[in-house]
Design an enzyme around this catalytic site. Structure first.
Site, PDB file in Angstrom:
ATOM      1  N   HIS A 166       5.515   2.086   2.900  1.00  0.00           N
ATOM      2  CA  HIS A 166       4.599   2.659   2.019  1.00  0.00           C
ATOM      3  C   HIS A 166       5.377   3.679   1.062  1.00  0.00           C
ATOM      4  O   HIS A 166       6.175   4.388   1.460  1.00  0.00           O
ATOM      5  CB  HIS A 166       3.268   3.436   2.788  1.00  0.00           C
ATOM      6  N   ASP A 208      -6.752   0.703  -0.447  1.00  0.00           N
ATOM      7  CA  ASP A 208      -5.916   2.071  -0.419  1.00  0.00           C
ATOM      8  C   ASP A 208      -6.876   3.053  -0.484  1.00  0.00           C
ATOM      9  O   ASP A 208      -6.823   4.127  -1.316  1.00  0.00           O
ATOM     10  CB  ASP A 208      -5.017   1.950  -1.899  1.00  0.00           C
TER      11      ASP A 208
HETATM   12  C1  1DF Z   1      -1.691   7.846  -4.004  1.00  0.00           C
HETATM   13  C2  1DF Z   1      -1.840   6.657  -4.205  1.00  0.00           C
HETATM   14  C3  1DF Z   1      -1.469   8.553  -3.156  1.00  0.00           C
HETATM   15  C4  1DF Z   1      -1.370   5.926  -3.023  1.00  0.00           C
HETATM   16  C5  1DF Z   1      -1.231   7.862  -1.807  1.00  0.00           C
HETATM   17  O1  1DF Z   1      -0.889   8.513  -0.645  1.00  0.00           O
HETATM   18  C6  1DF Z   1      -1.278   6.675  -1.822  1.00  0.00           C
HETATM   19  C7  1DF Z   1      -2.134   8.524  -5.518  1.00  0.00           C
HETATM   20  C8  1DF Z   1      -0.678  10.087  -0.906  1.00  0.00           C
HETATM   21  O2  1DF Z   1      -2.982   8.065  -6.313  1.00  0.00           O
HETATM   22  O3  1DF Z   1      -1.760   9.638  -5.774  1.00  0.00           O
HETATM   23  O4  1DF Z   1      -1.173   5.907  -0.413  1.00  0.00           O
HETATM   24  N1  1DF Z   1      -1.199   4.493  -3.258  1.00  0.00           N
HETATM   25  O5  1DF Z   1      -0.691   4.028  -2.218  1.00  0.00           O
HETATM   26  O6  1DF Z   1      -1.239   3.915  -4.505  1.00  0.00           O
HETATM   27 MN    MN Z   2      -1.570   3.905  -0.298  1.00  0.00          MN
END
Ligand code: 1DF
Ligand code: MN
Length: 355
Positions: A192, A318
């Site tokens: 991730h 997500d």
């Molecule tokens: C964000 C996006 C944050 C995802 C995430 O975990 C995350 C974000 C801290 O929008 O800041 O898992 N993502 O997977 O797109």
């Molecule tokens: Mn994510």
């Protein structure tokens, strides 16, 4: 077998597939407290961390308070949100950066406690939650042991690793106990995104580009390339890596990656880039699975299926970072036949995560 449930937009009738969302985030109270402490004491040197969780855990914006409160719920509110959007099951992973910012001892103990809590939530709601183990790459042998405990004793379905660990990448053989364990247990490692490490983040931060908008994908794609070029899949040919965001851009690059890798190897240009058993694109087609987290966009999904294989691309939401009912409608509307759509939402996830 996961049971289909209707979304609000389904008009009371469940679709002919269960929607399994495969990159869904949570945070325990202990990890929250330890993470808050690092923010308050400014205890580590990682600008990306402060830009990411320094924001979400302290900002009073509507988006941050929505996310921070939902991350910590592994019960009624999360399930109500799943019901509203017709998500039968979430595959849960500790939100980035998880335990990977802490010293090894703290990370090892928080990882075990996180897995115990996650397994407990999955036991309470076995038809709604499945989990990916948290492990501490800072202590590779213990991480491998914890993955084994989490899978064989707690029933978790693989590991979630939030990309680099204090600037280090998993192509370093010192981490390979983790891959050895994942391969022999037959479970995937989900890589991730997280913000780029200190020696990479400067130009991203200057324009607010270090996070999910762009920096996440650049850093995670780099990690994927390091694994491939570093020979991880020649050493562990049956290792499965799962990635989000439709492969962080790499499916668009397959031709160029193959061409330039071959040219560089043939010219013996880099000591660090040796011949591989397969083409770069072969590893991306044979060792990786892809989820649509944050990418509910028909052209990109159809393209990715066409180059890495329709049997390698599956649904993710997500939650709670991207909880958008309209995106479920968009995914339902993909121009796939009944069998393909069932594989996309359900069948591939059931296979990859042994549900
Ligand atoms: C964000 C996006 C944050 C995802 C995430 O975990 C995350 C974000 C801290 O929008 O800041 O898992 N993502 O997977 O797109
Ligand atoms: Mn994510």
């Amino acid at each position: 077998m996961v049971t289909p449930i209707p979304a609000a937009h389904d008009g009371g009738v469940a679709p002919p597939y269960a929607r399994i969302a495969t990159e869904e985030a949570f945070m325990t109270r202990d990890v929250y407290a330890a993470t808050r402490r690092v923010i308050e004491e400014h205890a580590i040197d990682d600008p990306g961390f402060y830009a990411l969780q320094g924001h979400y855990l302290t900002s009073t914006s509507e988006r941050s308070t929505f996310i921070a409160s939902r991350l910590q719920d592994l019960g009624d509110r999360r399930i109500a949100d799943m019901d509203a959007t017709g998500i039968s099951m979430q595959i849960l992973g500790l939100t980035a950066p998880g335990v990977q910012i802490f010293d090894a001892e703290t990370a090892v103990s928080l990882a075990a406690a996180t897995n115990d809590e996650l397994a407990e939530a999955c036991r309470r709601h076995p038809d709604r939650f499945a989990g990916l183990a948290t492990i501490a790459p800072q202590a590779p042998a213990k991480a491998a042991e914890e993955l084994s405990r989490a899978v064989t004793q707690l029933g978790l379905k693989g590991a979630m690793i939030n990309s680099h660990t204090r600037g280090e990448y998993l192509d370093d053989p010192k981490f390979w106990d983790i891959f050895e364990a994942a391969q022999s247990l037959g479970v995937p490692v989900y890589i991730h995104p997280v913000t780029p490490p200190p020696n990479m983040i400067g130009p991203f931060l200057e324009r607010g580009l270090e996070g999910a908008i762009f920096g996440f994908a650049v850093e995670t794609a780099l990690h994927m390339m390091r694994l491939i070029v570093g020979g991880v899949f020649d050493r562990f040919p049956d290792l499965t890596i799962t990635v989000g965001h439709l492969g962080e851009g790499l499916p668009f690059w397959l031709y160029r990656l193959d061409y330039m890798h071959k040219a560089s190897v043939t010219a013996k240009r880099y000591e660090a880039m040796q011949p591989l058993q397969r083409k770069v694109s072969d590893y991306l087609k044979e060792n990786f699975f892809y989820t649509t987290s944050g990418m509910p966009w028909e052209p990109a999904i159809l393209y990715t299926r066409s180059v890495v294989g329709a049997d390698r691309v599956m649904y993710a939401m997500d939650y709670p970072y991207e909880y958008v009912a309209e995106e479920v409608v968009m995914s339902d509307a993909l121009p796939l036949d009944a069998e393909e759509k069932r594989a996309f939402f359900q069948g591939i996830a059931e296979k990859v995560f042994s549900l």
